[in-house]
Structures are given as structure tokens and as C-alpha cells.
Design an enzyme around this catalytic site. Structure first.
Site, PDB file in Angstrom:
ATOM      1  N   PHE A   1      -7.171   6.032  20.223  1.00  0.00           N
ATOM      2  CA  PHE A   1      -7.899   6.482  21.416  1.00  0.00           C
ATOM      3  C   PHE A   1      -8.745   7.725  21.100  1.00  0.00           C
ATOM      4  O   PHE A   1      -9.984   7.679  21.133  1.00  0.00           O
ATOM      5  CB  PHE A   1      -6.863   6.730  22.529  1.00  0.00           C
TER       6      PHE A   1
ATOM      7  N   PHE B   1      -1.364   0.711  13.744  1.00  0.00           N
ATOM      8  CA  PHE B   1      -0.090   0.557  14.465  1.00  0.00           C
ATOM      9  C   PHE B   1      -0.361   0.580  15.981  1.00  0.00           C
ATOM     10  O   PHE B   1       0.048  -0.321  16.703  1.00  0.00           O
ATOM     11  CB  PHE B   1       0.902   1.657  14.049  1.00  0.00           C
TER      12      PHE B   1
ATOM     13  N   ASP C   1      -1.759   3.759   5.321  1.00  0.00           N
ATOM     14  CA  ASP C   1      -0.695   4.465   6.037  1.00  0.00           C
ATOM     15  C   ASP C   1      -0.547   5.844   5.394  1.00  0.00           C
ATOM     16  O   ASP C   1      -0.282   5.936   4.186  1.00  0.00           O
ATOM     17  CB  ASP C   1       0.597   3.642   5.904  1.00  0.00           C
TER      18      ASP C   1
ATOM     19  N   LEU D   1      -2.977   9.653  -0.555  1.00  0.00           N
ATOM     20  CA  LEU D   1      -4.343   9.147  -0.373  1.00  0.00           C
ATOM     21  C   LEU D   1      -5.268   9.962  -1.273  1.00  0.00           C
ATOM     22  O   LEU D   1      -5.266  11.200  -1.204  1.00  0.00           O
ATOM     23  CB  LEU D   1      -4.754   9.314   1.100  1.00  0.00           C
TER      24      LEU D   1
ATOM     25  N   LYS E   1       8.303  10.296   9.940  1.00  0.00           N
ATOM     26  CA  LYS E   1       7.678  10.208   8.604  1.00  0.00           C
ATOM     27  C   LYS E   1       6.171  10.414   8.710  1.00  0.00           C
ATOM     28  O   LYS E   1       5.566  11.089   7.865  1.00  0.00           O
ATOM     29  CB  LYS E   1       7.942   8.830   7.984  1.00  0.00           C
TER      30      LYS E   1
ATOM     31  N   GLY F   1      -1.763  18.054   0.937  1.00  0.00           N
ATOM     32  CA  GLY F   1      -1.942  17.974  -0.526  1.00  0.00           C
ATOM     33  C   GLY F   1      -3.371  17.581  -0.867  1.00  0.00           C
ATOM     34  O   GLY F   1      -3.992  18.128  -1.791  1.00  0.00           O
TER      35      GLY F   1
ATOM     36  N   ARG G   1      -6.062  19.927  -2.918  1.00  0.00           N
ATOM     37  CA  ARG G   1      -6.803  19.515  -4.118  1.00  0.00           C
ATOM     38  C   ARG G   1      -8.309  19.658  -3.919  1.00  0.00           C
ATOM     39  O   ARG G   1      -9.025  20.104  -4.813  1.00  0.00           O
ATOM     40  CB  ARG G   1      -6.455  18.053  -4.476  1.00  0.00           C
TER      41      ARG G   1
ATOM     42  N   TYR H   1       9.140  12.737  17.871  1.00  0.00           N
ATOM     43  CA  TYR H   1       7.740  13.152  18.045  1.00  0.00           C
ATOM     44  C   TYR H   1       7.651  14.687  18.115  1.00  0.00           C
ATOM     45  O   TYR H   1       6.912  15.308  17.344  1.00  0.00           O
ATOM     46  CB  TYR H   1       7.213  12.530  19.332  1.00  0.00           C
TER      47      TYR H   1
ATOM     48  N   LYS I   1       6.191  16.907  15.107  1.00  0.00           N
ATOM     49  CA  LYS I   1       4.961  17.694  15.276  1.00  0.00           C
ATOM     50  C   LYS I   1       5.225  19.177  15.040  1.00  0.00           C
ATOM     51  O   LYS I   1       4.353  19.899  14.545  1.00  0.00           O
ATOM     52  CB  LYS I   1       4.402  17.491  16.685  1.00  0.00           C
TER      53      LYS I   1
HETATM   54  P1  NAD Z   1      -3.261   6.621  19.491  1.00  0.00           P
HETATM   55  O1  NAD Z   1      -1.926   5.993  19.374  1.00  0.00           O
HETATM   56  O2  NAD Z   1      -4.325   5.895  20.251  1.00  0.00           O
HETATM   57  O3  NAD Z   1      -3.863   6.963  18.055  1.00  0.00           O
HETATM   58  C1  NAD Z   1      -3.086   7.229  16.924  1.00  0.00           C
HETATM   59  C2  NAD Z   1      -3.687   6.476  15.756  1.00  0.00           C
HETATM   60  O4  NAD Z   1      -2.938   6.766  14.569  1.00  0.00           O
HETATM   61  C3  NAD Z   1      -3.658   4.961  15.938  1.00  0.00           C
HETATM   62  O5  NAD Z   1      -4.914   4.425  15.637  1.00  0.00           O
HETATM   63  C4  NAD Z   1      -2.576   4.498  14.951  1.00  0.00           C
HETATM   64  O6  NAD Z   1      -2.766   3.188  14.520  1.00  0.00           O
HETATM   65  C5  NAD Z   1      -2.702   5.546  13.873  1.00  0.00           C
HETATM   66  N1  NAD Z   1      -1.498   5.716  13.060  1.00  0.00           N
HETATM   67  C6  NAD Z   1      -0.221   5.874  13.487  1.00  0.00           C
HETATM   68  N2  NAD Z   1       0.602   6.049  12.443  1.00  0.00           N
HETATM   69  C7  NAD Z   1      -0.175   6.018  11.312  1.00  0.00           C
HETATM   70  C8  NAD Z   1       0.102   6.132   9.934  1.00  0.00           C
HETATM   71  N3  NAD Z   1       1.338   6.331   9.464  1.00  0.00           N
HETATM   72  N4  NAD Z   1      -0.948   6.045   9.070  1.00  0.00           N
HETATM   73  C9  NAD Z   1      -2.215   5.833   9.512  1.00  0.00           C
HETATM   74  N5  NAD Z   1      -2.520   5.713  10.827  1.00  0.00           N
HETATM   75  C10 NAD Z   1      -1.509   5.801  11.698  1.00  0.00           C
HETATM   76  O7  NAD Z   1      -3.036   8.068  20.118  1.00  0.00           O
HETATM   77  P2  NAD Z   1      -4.077   9.194  20.551  1.00  0.00           P
HETATM   78  O8  NAD Z   1      -3.836   9.479  21.978  1.00  0.00           O
HETATM   79  O9  NAD Z   1      -5.436   8.867  20.092  1.00  0.00           O
HETATM   80  O10 NAD Z   1      -3.516  10.436  19.721  1.00  0.00           O
HETATM   81  C11 NAD Z   1      -4.140  10.920  18.552  1.00  0.00           C
HETATM   82  C12 NAD Z   1      -3.423  12.178  18.086  1.00  0.00           C
HETATM   83  O11 NAD Z   1      -3.484  13.170  19.107  1.00  0.00           O
HETATM   84  C13 NAD Z   1      -1.947  11.961  17.761  1.00  0.00           C
HETATM   85  O12 NAD Z   1      -1.617  12.711  16.617  1.00  0.00           O
HETATM   86  C14 NAD Z   1      -1.245  12.518  18.986  1.00  0.00           C
HETATM   87  O13 NAD Z   1       0.031  13.001  18.660  1.00  0.00           O
HETATM   88  C15 NAD Z   1      -2.190  13.625  19.420  1.00  0.00           C
HETATM   89  N6  NAD Z   1      -2.060  13.907  20.868  1.00  0.00           N
HETATM   90  C16 NAD Z   1      -2.623  13.091  21.807  1.00  0.00           C
HETATM   91  C17 NAD Z   1      -2.463  13.386  23.156  1.00  0.00           C
HETATM   92  C18 NAD Z   1      -3.076  12.552  24.259  1.00  0.00           C
HETATM   93  O14 NAD Z   1      -2.906  12.876  25.436  1.00  0.00           O
HETATM   94  N7  NAD Z   1      -3.824  11.511  23.967  1.00  0.00           N
HETATM   95  C19 NAD Z   1      -1.726  14.514  23.535  1.00  0.00           C
HETATM   96  C20 NAD Z   1      -1.140  15.294  22.554  1.00  0.00           C
HETATM   97  C21 NAD Z   1      -1.332  15.004  21.209  1.00  0.00           C
HETATM   98  N1  UDP Z   2      -1.637  14.151  -2.314  1.00  0.00           N
HETATM   99  C1  UDP Z   2      -2.464  13.151  -1.851  1.00  0.00           C
HETATM  100  N2  UDP Z   2      -3.786  13.185  -2.227  1.00  0.00           N
HETATM  101  C2  UDP Z   2      -4.302  14.153  -3.031  1.00  0.00           C
HETATM  102  C3  UDP Z   2      -3.440  15.168  -3.476  1.00  0.00           C
HETATM  103  C4  UDP Z   2      -2.111  15.148  -3.087  1.00  0.00           C
HETATM  104  O1  UDP Z   2      -2.055  12.269  -1.115  1.00  0.00           O
HETATM  105  O2  UDP Z   2      -5.491  14.105  -3.316  1.00  0.00           O
HETATM  106  C5  UDP Z   2      -0.223  14.130  -1.935  1.00  0.00           C
HETATM  107  C6  UDP Z   2       0.676  14.115  -3.138  1.00  0.00           C
HETATM  108  O3  UDP Z   2       1.064  12.791  -3.362  1.00  0.00           O
HETATM  109  C7  UDP Z   2       1.819  15.011  -2.765  1.00  0.00           C
HETATM  110  C8  UDP Z   2       1.427  15.693  -1.484  1.00  0.00           C
HETATM  111  O4  UDP Z   2       0.073  15.332  -1.237  1.00  0.00           O
HETATM  112  O5  UDP Z   2       2.962  14.245  -2.500  1.00  0.00           O
HETATM  113  C9  UDP Z   2       1.525  17.186  -1.523  1.00  0.00           C
HETATM  114  O6  UDP Z   2       0.677  17.676  -2.550  1.00  0.00           O
HETATM  115  P1  UDP Z   2       0.909  19.119  -3.156  1.00  0.00           P
HETATM  116  O7  UDP Z   2      -0.138  19.306  -4.201  1.00  0.00           O
HETATM  117  O8  UDP Z   2       0.977  20.130  -2.105  1.00  0.00           O
HETATM  118  O9  UDP Z   2       2.366  19.042  -3.753  1.00  0.00           O
HETATM  119  P2  UDP Z   2       2.953  18.410  -5.061  1.00  0.00           P
HETATM  120  O10 UDP Z   2       1.984  17.379  -5.557  1.00  0.00           O
HETATM  121  O11 UDP Z   2       3.082  19.556  -5.982  1.00  0.00           O
HETATM  122  O12 UDP Z   2       4.232  17.835  -4.598  1.00  0.00           O
END
Ligand code: NAD
Ligand code: UDP
Ligand code: UDP
Length: 326
Positions: A16, A39, A61, A66, A94, A105, A109, A148, A152
Site C-alpha cells: 500500500f 506476501f 525476501d 541483497l 524475521k 548491511g 557497504r 510486530y 519494529k
Molecule cells: P503492506 O502490507 O501493504 O506493505 C508491506 C509490503 O512489504 C508488502 O508489499 C509485502 O508483500 C512486503 N513484504 C512483507 N514481508 C516482506 C519480506 N520479508 N521481504 C520483502 N517484502 C516483504 O503495508 P503498508 O501499510 O504499505 O506498510 C508499509 C510499511 O509501513 C510497513 O513496514 C509497516 O509496518 C509500516 N506502517 C504502516 C502503517 C499504515 O497505517 N499503513 C502504519 C505504521 C507503520
Molecule cells: N548484506 C547484504 N547486502 C550487502 C551487504 C550486506 O544483504 O550489500 C547483509 C549481509 O549478508 C549481512 C548483513 O547485511 O548479513 C549485515 O552486514 P554487516 O556488514 O553489518 O555485518 P556482517 O557482514 O559483518 O555480519
């Protein structure tokens, strides 16, 4: 070859808020990389951007590392509505924690500026009104919202530790309830639920007595705040509240939506979810003084645009596979 355009990564870009942000950045001339695992996000939210040469979408994800090259990162990836973030609570934590480490990270970099979408949920069920950034909150660490809220909170800790330890350029925003077109119709949030229920003539599900309050910010106002915050001087790190400081009870919201849609839907009472905050309203004095930002869209104007969106979406009924929660 390096580009003159700013390369910006938006995680959660198909969600959103993320889709509105991508749209705004593309319009400003940035080169935008949207990363999402879909998701809760939808390809439909970004379909209109795919033909733009400076927009790119990548399925990924963020709990996995990345490796891309960008100048700025907006980290929005995380399910945001209670039913979505409680669906797989371990994955929610997670995403907040491991996802933040990976994005930090990456920023470390690249020496890239990084923005974190934190939340008013870090204040839990607040005992101070309205909530200023200095308030430390009242969070239940073991309840159903904790995946959550605590995820956060931990992400905020990580952002400030990377700031102190690795001198990263950080921007941490605490977002209060935001609504608008492209909210997920089945996400169970109050604005989307009430509008969809009203438009379908189904009962509006009022949890508890309806006296609990929220302050609803229209999405365009919020995105203005994001962009202003990102452009603010390096010393402005946040945490910064962004939201609409106009408090509304959930019962009042139901009445307004019924009146605006002309719906005759009745209200039905449902139990208040566990740990549902009773009162929430941002103190936005800091955003106003540091960014000159304040929301400008009255609730009724924002609701009118949101109702129009859901009206069109419902007309295309194949998008709605399930009834909204309630
Ligand atoms: P949303 O659910 O529409 O968007 C979240 C997006 O993150 C989705 O597109 C989902 O597919 C993606 N996503 C989830 N887990 C992921 C992962 N592990 N890797 C990659 N993508 C992933 O929600 P939103 O309302 O757009 O919220 C966006 C951000 O703003 C969130 O971090 C939320 O906590 C924060 N937020 C929103 C509100 C609100 O009122 N809308 C309020 C407080 C905080
Ligand atoms: N990382 C990533 N992309 C990058 C550089 C780092 O996703 O271009 C990730 C990396 O896999 C690591 C995390 O970011 O697990 C944290 O990176 P940082 O350099 O802080 O810590 P370290 O690599 O020393 O654990
Ligand atoms: N709510 C409600 N009916 C619904 C959905 C939500 O009464 O169909 C209430 C909910 O109990 C909460 C408020 O509306 O008090 C806002 O809920 P939402 O899930 O939108 O956001 P959050 O609780 O995360 O602020």
C-alpha cells in the site's frame, strides 16, 4: 556507467504505502528499484509503473541478503495489518529484525542513506496522549501483537546502533494509522473493512464499544512527509512521528463511512482484540518544526477518494477472493 538519476531502493514497494512511494519517486525522476516478496503486496499496485524505463520490480525476501547498487534505501517491507502480521508471527519478526540487518548491511557497504518505516505500535497501548517521540511506550512483549511491535522496536535499536557504530545516515519514521487507495481489501484494517462492508451492504464489524480512538492520515500527506524527511539534513535522524493529529473514535469512523456511502448496513459488535490500544494520536510538533510538515487532507476528503477506489475494485469482483475479516 553511473547514472545522474538517484538510484532508490524501496523494499515492500508493491504494498500500500510502498506503491505510492514508488510512484512519487518515479515522478521526481529517480531510478526506482522495488523489492517485494508479494506476501501482502500486489503486482496490480505497481502494474502502471512497469512500462516506465526508470522503474524496476524484483521478487525478493529481505530476510535474505541483497546485493544491489543504490544511493538511497526506503525499508518498508513488513506486513502491517494485525491479521497479516499475526498470520506467521515468526516470519514477521524475521522480516523486521533480519530484514533490517540485511538492509543496514547493504547501506553500510554502499554508504547509502537508509529510511526505516517504524510504527506508532512502538508505543503499545500508550499511557500518554498525544504520543511524543520521547515516550518510551507500553508494549506487551509476549502478546499477539508483540511480533510486530517488538520486531519494529528491535529494528529501531539496530538503526541507531548502525548510526552510532558505523556512522550510517539514518531516517527513522514512526507512522500512525494511514489509509487510502490500494489498501488491501482483505487486510482487516478498520478503514478498508468498514468501507468494503458498507459498499457491500454487509454489517460493519465494531470491535469493543467503538470508543477506542485512532488518528487517520491520508496516504498522500504521509508520502510528502517521507520525501521531506529523506531530504532533511543528516542530523535529522528521527525517530519522527508522522500522522494526522486529529483523533477519531472507531464508532465515529463507522458513522462517517455509513453516511458517506449512503449505506444502510447495521453495526455488529465483536470482541475487542487482545492488547488493542485504547487511544492513539500523534504529537507531530517535531515534524512540523523540522520539516514544516503537517497533514492537509481532511478525513472526509481522503475517505471520499478511498471509497471511490474500493467501489471500482468491488465492481471488478474477481480481485476479492474472500470476505474481509470480521
Ligand atoms: P503492506 O502490507 O501493504 O506493505 C508491506 C509490503 O512489504 C508488502 O508489499 C509485502 O508483500 C512486503 N513484504 C512483507 N514481508 C516482506 C519480506 N520479508 N521481504 C520483502 N517484502 C516483504 O503495508 P503498508 O501499510 O504499505 O506498510 C508499509 C510499511 O509501513 C510497513 O513496514 C509497516 O509496518 C509500516 N506502517 C504502516 C502503517 C499504515 O497505517 N499503513 C502504519 C505504521 C507503520
Ligand atoms: N548484506 C547484504 N547486502 C550487502 C551487504 C550486506 O544483504 O550489500 C547483509 C549481509 O549478508 C549481512 C548483513 O547485511 O548479513 C549485515 O552486514 P554487516 O556488514 O553489518 O555485518 P556482517 O557482514 O559483518 O555480519
Ligand atoms: N476495528 C474495528 N472493526 C474492524 C477492524 C478494526 O472496530 O473491522 C478497530 C480495532 O479494534 C482498532 C481500530 O479499529 O481499535 C484500528 O484497527 P486497525 O486494525 O485498522 O489498526 P491498528 O489497531 O493496528 O491501529
Amino acid at each position: 556507467m553511473s547514472s545522474v538519476r538517484k538510484r532508490v531502493l524501496v523494499t515492500g514497494g508493491a504494498g500500500f504505502l510502498g506503491s505510492h512511494l514508488c510512484e512519487r519517486l518515479v515522478a521526481a525522476g529517480d531510478d526506482v528499484l522495488c523489492v517485494d516478496n508479494y506476501f501482502t503486496g500486489r503486482k496490480d499496485n505497481i502494474a502502471h509503473l512497469l512500462a516506465v524505463p526508470h522503474f524496476e520490480a524484483m521478487r525478493h525476501d529481505i530476510t535474505h541478503p541483497l546485493f544491489v547498487e543504490v544511493d538511497e534505501i526506503y525499508n518498508l517491507a513488513c506486513p502491517a495489518s494485525p491479521i497479516h502480521y499475526q498470520f506467521d508471527p515468526v516470519q514477521t519478526t524475521k522480516t523486521s529484525v533480519i530484514g533490517a540487518i540485511n538492509m543496514l548491511g547493504l547501506a553500510k557497504r554502499l554508504k547509502a542513506k537508509i529510511f526505516q518505516a517504524s510504527t506508532s505500535e512502538v508505543y503499545g497501548d500508550p499511557t500518554l496522549h498525544p504520543q511524543p517521540e520521547s515516550y518510551r511506550g507500553n508494549v506487551n512483549p509476549i502478546g499477539p501483537r508483540a511480533c510486530y511491535d517488538e520486531g519494529k522496536r528491535c529494528a529501531e535499536t539496530l538503526f541507531f546502533d548502525y548510526f552510532r557504530q558505523h556512522h550510517l545516515k539514518i531516517k527513522v519514521v514512526r507512522i500512525f494509522n494511514t489509509y487510502g487507495p490500494r489498501m488491501h481489501p482483505n487486510d482487516g484494517r478498520v478503514v478498508s473493512n468498514f468501507i468494503v462492508q458498507a459498499l457491500k451492504g454487509a454489517p460493519l464489524t465494531l470491535y469493543g464499544d467503538g470508543n477506542q480512538t485512532r488518528a487517520f492520515c491520508y496516504v498522500d500527506d504521509l508520502i510528502d512527509g517521507f520525501v521531506k524527511f529523506m531530504a532533511a539534513p543528516e542530523a535529522v535522524t528521527g525517530p519522527l512521528n508522522l500522522g494526522n493529529p486529529v483523533e477519531t473514535s472507531v464508532a465515529e469512523l463507522a458513522d462517517t463511512i455509513l453516511q458517506m456511502t449512503g449505506s444502510r448496513s447495521p453495526l455488529i459488535r465483536r470482541p475487542l482484540p487482545v492488547d488493542d490500544p485504547t487511544q492513539r494520536c500523534p504529537d507531530v510538533a517535531q515534524a512540523q518544526s523540522l520539516l514544516g510538515w503537517r497533514p492537509t487532507t481532511p478525513l472526509k476528503d481522503g475517505l471520499a477518494r478511498t471509497i471511490e477506489y474500493f467501489d471500482k475494485l468491488l465492481a471488478n469482483s474477481r480481485v476479492l477472493e474472500h470476505e474481509p475479516a470480521g
